[in-house]
Write a protein that holds these residues in place. Structure first.
Motif, mmCIF file in Angstrom:
data_model
loop_
_atom_site.group_PDB
_atom_site.id
_atom_site.type_symbol
_atom_site.label_atom_id
_atom_site.label_comp_id
_atom_site.label_asym_id
_atom_site.label_seq_id
_atom_site.Cartn_x
_atom_site.Cartn_y
_atom_site.Cartn_z
ATOM 1 N N ASN A 112 10.878 13.068 1.408
ATOM 2 C CA ASN A 112 10.730 11.621 1.264
ATOM 3 C C ASN A 112 10.804 10.918 2.612
ATOM 4 O O ASN A 112 11.626 11.272 3.446
ATOM 5 N N GLY A 113 9.936 9.931 2.762
ATOM 6 C CA GLY A 113 9.947 9.157 3.998
ATOM 7 C C GLY A 113 8.964 9.675 5.035
ATOM 8 O O GLY A 113 8.721 9.014 6.041
ATOM 9 N N THR A 114 8.404 10.855 4.811
ATOM 10 C CA THR A 114 7.469 11.405 5.790
ATOM 11 C C THR A 114 6.104 10.718 5.708
ATOM 12 O O THR A 114 5.314 10.781 6.649
ATOM 13 N N GLY A 115 5.835 10.068 4.552
ATOM 14 C CA GLY A 115 4.545 9.401 4.395
ATOM 15 C C GLY A 115 3.671 10.062 3.337
ATOM 16 O O GLY A 115 2.446 9.924 3.360
ATOM 17 N N LYS A 116 4.314 10.732 2.401
ATOM 18 C CA LYS A 116 3.598 11.457 1.354
ATOM 19 C C LYS A 116 2.745 10.543 0.482
ATOM 20 O O LYS A 116 1.549 10.780 0.298
ATOM 21 N N THR A 117 3.386 9.505 -0.039
ATOM 22 C CA THR A 117 2.674 8.608 -0.951
ATOM 23 C C THR A 117 1.541 7.883 -0.223
ATOM 24 O O THR A 117 0.420 7.778 -0.724
ATOM 25 N N THR A 118 1.837 7.414 0.978
ATOM 26 C CA THR A 118 0.823 6.736 1.784
ATOM 27 C C THR A 118 -0.361 7.671 2.052
ATOM 28 O O THR A 118 -1.520 7.277 1.929
ATOM 29 N N ARG A 143 12.135 8.799 -6.631
ATOM 30 C CA ARG A 143 12.197 7.608 -5.787
ATOM 31 C C ARG A 143 11.662 6.455 -6.611
ATOM 32 O O ARG A 143 10.499 6.469 -7.056
ATOM 33 N N GLN A 149 4.162 2.303 -5.919
ATOM 34 C CA GLN A 149 3.471 2.350 -4.625
ATOM 35 C C GLN A 149 2.153 3.121 -4.767
ATOM 36 O O GLN A 149 1.108 2.680 -4.280
ATOM 37 N N LYS A 255 2.356 9.645 11.373
ATOM 38 C CA LYS A 255 3.031 8.829 12.388
ATOM 39 C C LYS A 255 2.786 9.340 13.807
ATOM 40 O O LYS A 255 3.625 9.175 14.689
ATOM 41 N N ASP A 257 0.830 8.050 15.619
ATOM 42 C CA ASP A 257 0.692 6.810 16.393
ATOM 43 C C ASP A 257 2.018 6.393 17.012
ATOM 44 O O ASP A 257 2.046 5.640 17.968
ATOM 45 N N GLY A 280 -1.977 11.218 10.356
ATOM 46 C CA GLY A 280 -1.764 9.810 10.050
ATOM 47 C C GLY A 280 -1.578 9.050 11.348
ATOM 48 O O GLY A 280 -0.798 9.454 12.210
ATOM 49 N N LEU A 281 -2.328 7.938 11.480
ATOM 50 C CA LEU A 281 -2.302 7.196 12.736
ATOM 51 C C LEU A 281 -1.885 5.752 12.536
ATOM 52 O O LEU A 281 -2.200 4.888 13.343
ATOM 53 N N GLY A 282 -1.193 5.480 11.421
ATOM 54 C CA GLY A 282 -0.747 4.121 11.150
ATOM 55 C C GLY A 282 -0.522 3.937 9.669
ATOM 56 O O GLY A 282 -0.746 4.848 8.874
ATOM 57 N N GLU A 283 -0.079 2.733 9.298
ATOM 58 C CA GLU A 283 0.271 2.487 7.900
ATOM 59 C C GLU A 283 -0.911 2.022 7.063
ATOM 60 O O GLU A 283 -0.831 1.973 5.840
HETATM 61 P P1 GDP Z 1 7.115 9.128 1.145
HETATM 62 O O1 GDP Z 1 8.528 8.836 0.782
HETATM 63 O O2 GDP Z 1 6.999 10.444 1.830
HETATM 64 O O3 GDP Z 1 6.166 8.979 0.022
HETATM 65 O O4 GDP Z 1 6.741 8.079 2.294
HETATM 66 P P2 GDP Z 1 5.847 6.752 2.261
HETATM 67 O O5 GDP Z 1 4.442 7.077 1.973
HETATM 68 O O6 GDP Z 1 6.513 5.736 1.412
HETATM 69 O O7 GDP Z 1 5.937 6.332 3.800
HETATM 70 C C1 GDP Z 1 7.143 6.026 4.441
HETATM 71 C C2 GDP Z 1 6.876 4.976 5.517
HETATM 72 O O8 GDP Z 1 6.092 5.549 6.550
HETATM 73 C C3 GDP Z 1 6.077 3.784 5.010
HETATM 74 O O9 GDP Z 1 6.592 2.619 5.611
HETATM 75 C C4 GDP Z 1 4.660 4.074 5.494
HETATM 76 O O10 GDP Z 1 3.901 2.901 5.671
HETATM 77 C C5 GDP Z 1 4.943 4.755 6.801
HETATM 78 N N1 GDP Z 1 3.836 5.625 7.237
HETATM 79 C C6 GDP Z 1 3.199 6.588 6.521
HETATM 80 N N2 GDP Z 1 2.272 7.213 7.283
HETATM 81 C C7 GDP Z 1 2.304 6.632 8.502
HETATM 82 C C8 GDP Z 1 1.567 6.841 9.740
HETATM 83 O O11 GDP Z 1 0.706 7.695 9.894
HETATM 84 N N3 GDP Z 1 1.918 6.033 10.795
HETATM 85 C C9 GDP Z 1 2.913 5.086 10.693
HETATM 86 N N4 GDP Z 1 3.181 4.361 11.771
HETATM 87 N N5 GDP Z 1 3.605 4.871 9.556
HETATM 88 C C10 GDP Z 1 3.304 5.628 8.473
#
Ligand code: GDP
Length: 302
Positions: A112-118, A143, A149, A255, A257, A280-283
């Protein structure tokens, strides 16, 4: 899809610049080579790849004798590229490998927090833009906001989201998503899984079960491990744990970026023997790029 090259140069160049400056010194003594090593380690390249690279650089610089900046850049580029391994198959396999009339199934796993859902949302967007019909499975039922989300992403990109009750069984949501995807004749089902890593055995049980249950309907075509590039060696520890539970077929490094430590690309591929396929290069919705080894190395040594 954004191109990797245009987006990387700002943060990643630091590693290459540092190395080129060191290699340009008149005398390359032991201390300098140690500095080269430190620079690589600081950029998360990892111990074994760093030693390999330094050994090869030393040898080539010795053979070269006097070195022009252009020669050094070429040499460094070639050696870094060899480490990033341009021969990997970096395609994200969203086509069903089972042959039957069912969607390709992609599991997205990670802490969690790595950006999985995004990442799941961004990938859905890419696939839909490519003309594919996508079903999302919100199997991160732990979560609280994860399903909402994911659904927001689904609604935005035009993918149906299958979800279960909060705290419900992730495996049953994953199963339902594949079932619905099959019934609807969807092309791809992307399953966002839960990533609580507080107990390793809990994760093993849960993720292992998700995979087993999904496989009752046919093979999983791709398992993408999402790692946060800013967590360095910690990411490697996570990767090891996940690799014990499921057969990882590709890595998404998020991340990138937010860090100049692009060396993690090298370290993690080496560790798992699995290619980095996406970064991933941003949100934002467009901030996902296919990983291109040459573009990545060019950004390092520019
Ligand atoms: P999950 O818990 O793994 O599903 O994580 P989320 O998808 O909720 O992402 C956690 C946070 O990381 C969020 O604030 C996203 O916007 C941010 N995030 C995800 N991917 C990236 C990325 O490639 N770059 C940046 N800067 N932020 C990212």
């Amino acid at each position: 899809l954004v191109r990797l090259r245009a987006r990387l140069s700002r943060s990643q160049g630091a590693l290459g610049k540092g190395l080129l400056t060191l290699l340009s010194r008149d005398r390359l003594d032991e201390d300098t080579w140690e500095e080269v090593e430190d620079t690589l380690l600081t950029a998360d390249v990892g111990v074994a790849p760093t030693q390999e690279l330094v050994e090869r650089l030393r040898e080539r610089v010795r053979v070269l004798g006097t070195r022009t900046p252009d020669e050094l850049r070429t040499l460094l580029r070639e050696e870094l590229l060899a480490l990033v391994d341009p021969t990997f198959d970096r395609m994200v396999h969203t086509e069903t490998t089972g042959g039957e009339d069912r969607p390709g199934v992609v599991l997205v796993v990670g802490v969690n927090g790595t950006g999985k859902t995004t990442t799941t949302g961004k990938l859905a967007r890419v696939l839909v833009a490519d003309g594919k019909s996508v079903v999302l499975g919100a199997a991160d039922t732990f979560r609280a906001a994860a399903a909402d989300q994911l659904q927001t992403w689904g609604d935005r990109v035009g993918a149906r989201t299958v979800r279960g009750p909060e705290g419900g069984d992730p495996a049953s949501v994953a199963f339902d998503a594949v079932k619905e995807g099959t019934a609807a004749g969807a092309d791809v089902v992307l399953v966002d899984t839960a990533g609580r890593l507080h107990t390793k055995s809990g994760l093993m049980d849960e993720l292992g079960k998700v995979k087993r249950v999904v496989e009752k309907q046919g093979p999983v075509d791709e398992v993408l491990l999402v790692l946060d590039a800013t967590t360095g060696q910690n990411g490697l520890v996570q990767a090891r744990v996940f690799a014990e539970v499921v057969n990882i077929t590709g890595i998404v490094l998020t991340k990138l970026d937010g860090t100049a430590k692009g060396g993690i690309v090298i370290a993690v591929q080496r560790e798992l023997g699995v290619p980095v396929k996406l970064v991933g290069l941003g949100e934002g919705a467009d901030d996902l790029a296919p990983f291109e080894a040459e573009a990545f190395v060019d950004a390092l040594v520019e």
